[in-house]
Design a protein around this motif. Structure first.
Motif, PDB file in Angstrom:
ATOM      1  N   ALA A 129     -12.685   2.610   3.565  1.00  0.00           N
ATOM      2  CA  ALA A 129     -12.926   1.274   4.112  1.00  0.00           C
ATOM      3  C   ALA A 129     -11.615   0.528   4.329  1.00  0.00           C
ATOM      4  N   GLU A 130     -10.704   0.647   3.369  1.00  0.00           N
ATOM      5  CA  GLU A 130      -9.403  -0.001   3.447  1.00  0.00           C
ATOM      6  C   GLU A 130      -8.479   0.613   2.407  1.00  0.00           C
ATOM      7  N   VAL A 131      -7.193   0.372   2.569  1.00  0.00           N
ATOM      8  CA  VAL A 131      -6.190   0.765   1.577  1.00  0.00           C
ATOM      9  C   VAL A 131      -5.420  -0.489   1.222  1.00  0.00           C
ATOM     10  N   SER A 132      -5.110  -0.629  -0.062  1.00  0.00           N
ATOM     11  CA  SER A 132      -4.413  -1.834  -0.521  1.00  0.00           C
ATOM     12  C   SER A 132      -3.193  -1.492  -1.349  1.00  0.00           C
ATOM     13  N   THR A 133      -2.199  -2.342  -1.231  1.00  0.00           N
ATOM     14  CA  THR A 133      -1.102  -2.298  -2.185  1.00  0.00           C
ATOM     15  C   THR A 133      -1.572  -3.118  -3.377  1.00  0.00           C
ATOM     16  N   VAL A 134      -1.313  -2.601  -4.574  1.00  0.00           N
ATOM     17  CA  VAL A 134      -1.780  -3.248  -5.802  1.00  0.00           C
ATOM     18  C   VAL A 134      -0.641  -3.270  -6.820  1.00  0.00           C
ATOM     19  N   TYR A 135      -0.772  -4.119  -7.830  1.00  0.00           N
ATOM     20  CA  TYR A 135       0.272  -4.222  -8.838  1.00  0.00           C
ATOM     21  C   TYR A 135       0.317  -2.989  -9.729  1.00  0.00           C
ATOM     22  N   LYS A 136      -0.828  -2.350  -9.950  1.00  0.00           N
ATOM     23  CA  LYS A 136      -0.893  -1.161 -10.794  1.00  0.00           C
ATOM     24  C   LYS A 136      -2.053  -0.307 -10.334  1.00  0.00           C
ATOM     25  N   GLY A 137      -1.738   0.843  -9.757  1.00  0.00           N
ATOM     26  CA  GLY A 137      -2.787   1.721  -9.278  1.00  0.00           C
ATOM     27  C   GLY A 137      -3.429   2.505 -10.402  1.00  0.00           C
ATOM     28  N   ALA A 138      -4.708   2.825 -10.254  1.00  0.00           N
ATOM     29  CA  ALA A 138      -5.438   3.573 -11.270  1.00  0.00           C
ATOM     30  C   ALA A 138      -5.253   5.076 -11.121  1.00  0.00           C
ATOM     31  N   THR A 139      -4.866   5.532  -9.933  1.00  0.00           N
ATOM     32  CA  THR A 139      -4.702   6.957  -9.687  1.00  0.00           C
ATOM     33  C   THR A 139      -3.222   7.307  -9.626  1.00  0.00           C
ATOM     34  N   PRO A 140      -2.744   8.132 -10.564  1.00  0.00           N
ATOM     35  CA  PRO A 140      -1.331   8.527 -10.535  1.00  0.00           C
ATOM     36  C   PRO A 140      -0.983   9.194  -9.205  1.00  0.00           C
ATOM     37  N   GLY A 141       0.141   8.842  -8.653  1.00  0.00           N
ATOM     38  CA  GLY A 141       0.586   9.430  -7.395  1.00  0.00           C
ATOM     39  C   GLY A 141       0.096   8.711  -6.156  1.00  0.00           C
ATOM     40  N   ALA A 142      -0.780   7.726  -6.298  1.00  0.00           N
ATOM     41  CA  ALA A 142      -1.232   6.950  -5.141  1.00  0.00           C
ATOM     42  C   ALA A 142      -0.230   5.833  -4.932  1.00  0.00           C
ATOM     43  N   LEU A 143       0.752   6.114  -4.083  1.00  0.00           N
ATOM     44  CA  LEU A 143       1.817   5.136  -3.898  1.00  0.00           C
ATOM     45  C   LEU A 143       2.481   5.279  -2.544  1.00  0.00           C
ATOM     46  N   LEU A 144       3.233   4.241  -2.203  1.00  0.00           N
ATOM     47  CA  LEU A 144       4.041   4.257  -0.988  1.00  0.00           C
ATOM     48  C   LEU A 144       5.316   5.012  -1.303  1.00  0.00           C
ATOM     49  N   ILE A 145       5.611   6.057  -0.531  1.00  0.00           N
ATOM     50  CA  ILE A 145       6.814   6.813  -0.817  1.00  0.00           C
ATOM     51  C   ILE A 145       7.919   6.584   0.204  1.00  0.00           C
ATOM     52  N   ARG A 146       7.567   6.057   1.363  1.00  0.00           N
ATOM     53  CA  ARG A 146       8.599   5.820   2.364  1.00  0.00           C
ATOM     54  C   ARG A 146       8.066   4.886   3.432  1.00  0.00           C
ATOM     55  N   LEU A 147       8.942   4.084   3.956  1.00  0.00           N
ATOM     56  CA  LEU A 147       8.591   3.238   5.081  1.00  0.00           C
ATOM     57  C   LEU A 147       9.428   3.702   6.257  1.00  0.00           C
ATOM     58  N   ASP A 148       8.792   4.075   7.324  1.00  0.00           N
ATOM     59  CA  ASP A 148       9.494   4.570   8.500  1.00  0.00           C
ATOM     60  C   ASP A 148      10.178   3.407   9.211  1.00  0.00           C
ATOM     61  N   ASN A 149      11.504   3.417   9.205  1.00  0.00           N
ATOM     62  CA  ASN A 149      12.273   2.315   9.790  1.00  0.00           C
ATOM     63  C   ASN A 149      11.978   2.121  11.273  1.00  0.00           C
TER      64      ASN A 149
END
Length: 155
Positions: A129-149
């Protein structure tokens, strides 16, 4: 596996990037691609990688996206979480394989089954439905790893 395939497909179609699952606010980014990544030969450790864009020099919900982009690049804003649902969603019991909502499933996630194993539920056939940036994710490894310049510079 069906849920992860669905997530990759949904990301290709475009999914909103929100802050903290707040669906009452406008998204500050959007996906443009997604891919299913498989682990070993038994399809263990599968994951989905989403590709996103955020417009620079744009004010969304009172915040400038340049600040958000800087926070992502610095690794300050990095944990992610998904909102999911859909008409085909069901939860498969780890102990018996049935839908945990089925009367024939006698197990409760978080409690031991008749063999002394902890029962849990797999999310099956969910849609993203959506993806959110959060202060603390519940699933290890669910993170932003790079922003394409390149994408961050597009307006």
């Amino acid at each position: 596996m069906t849920t992860l395939r669905n997530y990759a497909e949904d990301l290709k179609g475009g999914v909103s990037l929100l802050s903290g699952h707040d669906v009452s606010k406008s998204p500050y980014g959007r996906s443009y691609d997604g891919e299913l990544l498989t682990g070993d030969v038994d399809n263990e450790n599968n994951s989905v990688r989403g590709h996103w864009y955020i417009l620079k020099d744009t004010t969304v919900n009172g915040e400038n996206t340049n600040d958000t982009i800087r926070q992502i690049k610095a690794g300050i804003l990095r944990d992610m979480s998904v909102g999911f649902g859909g008409n085909t969603l069901w939860y498969r019991c780890s102990s018996c394989g049935r839908d945990v909502m089925d009367w024939d499933c006698n197990h409760f996630p978080g409690l031991e089954d008749e063999n002394g194993r902890m029962s849990f539920a797999w999310v099956m056939e969910a849609r993203l439905a959506e993806v959110s940036t959060v202060y603390k994710g519940a699933t290890p490894g669910a993170l932003l790893i790079r922003l394409d310049n390149m994408l961050a510079r597009r307006t």
